[in-house]
Write an enzyme that holds these catalytic residues in place. Structure first.
Site: not given
Ligand code: PMP
Length: 356
Positions: A100, A167, A191
């Site tokens: 991420w 994030d 989540k």
């Molecule tokens: N950052 C983290 C830490 C994540 O776990 C996720 C999704 N699992 C995201 C960003 C991306 O999120 P989204 O699919 O809502 O764009």
């Protein structure tokens, strides 16, 4: 019958929240329409949006220097929206703790901003949070507080002079946070806070003034601040569900109580993994273990698909690890109770006895 859902997101939502939404689905507060069917500009919806904002402010103890935004494009759009809005002539510094953050770094690269990756834990498959020190004059400092795939989590946030960007997608609303050092904090709510399709951004308002004229209108934080997140039509139903979820958190004692529960849940699960360490193996290094995503392996990897199947037969789903690292993963977000985790632990002991 409901299953115990250990999915990493979208993930389990408390039954009380779902029941409340069900009761109100056809006729919100007996008004004869669903909340999905009315204008985002109506007084009724605006009240819900403002109520969710107020709850977040109270739960996180935020001052008026912060604004709360409800945006679309998932947490992933923030990977680009952050550099678009915040990058200035100084270097934006990133810490790479897995997929991420890599995705966020890639967007900084695509946008051609001045950035630098100051530390990474790639050398050990992201099983730990690296050591680092951000520069005082960075344009901003970027981390991912909980790495959903590997199951690592910052236990403390770094102190920085420059604005800290976090994030927090997979530990949003899971514990109390000290915001004194934070410039921008974001996360998809799928989540710990409800359904997918909504990203909560908490931004120190003054940072939104960095925006340049070349940025498209809708991608400016300033646009959404000035329009109370309603510059375009927001995801009204997700905001409504978030508000219900925040009420549930309040009813359950607020973020301190939620955190205490999350600590207990993670403790018994990691204790089980460590107790049976000839059979199961935790993926994250111990001091960085996440309270949200417990990633682990079975030494005999052939047993992992059997584990997932037998867990399913025992009413538990979502235990397959992320495809990038394989193995197994139990996501134990807010809606998962201590009893749910006890049932998983019980299953893990039985599975061990059967196959050891
Ligand atoms: N950052 C983290 C830490 C994540 O776990 C996720 C999704 N699992 C995201 C960003 C991306 O999120 P989204 O699919 O809502 O764009």
């Amino acid at each position: 019958m409901r299953v115990i859902n250990f999915s990493a997101g979208p993930s389990s939502i408390p039954i009380d929240v779902l029941n409340k939404a069900k009761d109100e689905l056809l006729s919100y507060q007996n008004l004869g329409f669903s909340i999905m069917e009315i204008s985002h500009r109506s007084e009724i919806f605006e009240k819900i949006l403002n109520s969710a904002k107020k709850k977040i402010k109270t739960l996180y103890n935020l001052g008026d220097e912060f604004e709360i935004l409800f945006l679309q494009g998932g947490a992933s759009l923030q990977f680009a929206q952050v550099p678009l809005n915040l990058a200035d002539e100084n270097v934006a510094e990133y810490v790479d703790s897995g997929v991420w953050t890599q995705k966020a770094i890639k967007e900084a690269q695509i946008l051609g901003i001045n950035y630098k990756v100051i530390a990474s834990s790639e050398d050990k498959n992201y099983s730990y949070i690296p050591n680092f020190k951000f520069s005082d004059n960075a344009s901003y400092c970027y981390i991912c507080s909980n790495n959903t795939i590997y199951g690592t989590q910052y236990k403390n946030y770094p102190s920085t002079k420059a604005p800290l960007v976090i994030d927090a997608s997979s530990d949003l609303f899971s514990k109390e946070i000290d915001f004194s050092n934070i410039g921008l904090f974001f996360g998809g709510i799928q989540k710990n806070g409800g359904p997918s399709g909504l990203c909560v951004v908490i931004i120190k308002k003054e940072l939104a003034n960095r925006v340049k004229n070349s940025i498209p209108t809708l991608l400016r934080y300033k646009t959404q601040i000035d329009n109370n997140s309603m510059s375009n039509t927001p995801n009204t139903f997700a905001i409504y569900l978030l508000d219900l979820m925040l009420s549930w958190i309040e009813k359950n004692g607020g973020l301190k109580e939620i955190d205490d529960k999350n600590v207990k849940k993670a403790k018994i699960l990691y204790e089980c993994i460590d107790d049976l360490s000839s059979f199961y193996q935790g993926i994250a290094q111990k001091e960085f273990r996440s309270l949200m995503n417990v990633s682990f392996k079975i030494f005999d990897q052939n047993l992992e698909s059997i584990f997932v199947q037998e867990a399913f037969d025992n009413n538990m789903i979502g235990l397959k690890g992320h495809r990038i690292i394989g193995g197994l993963r139990a996501s134990i977000y807010n809606a998962i109770s201590l009893l749910d985790v006890e049932k998983l632990v019980d299953f893990m002991y039985k599975f061990y006895k059967k196959y050891k």
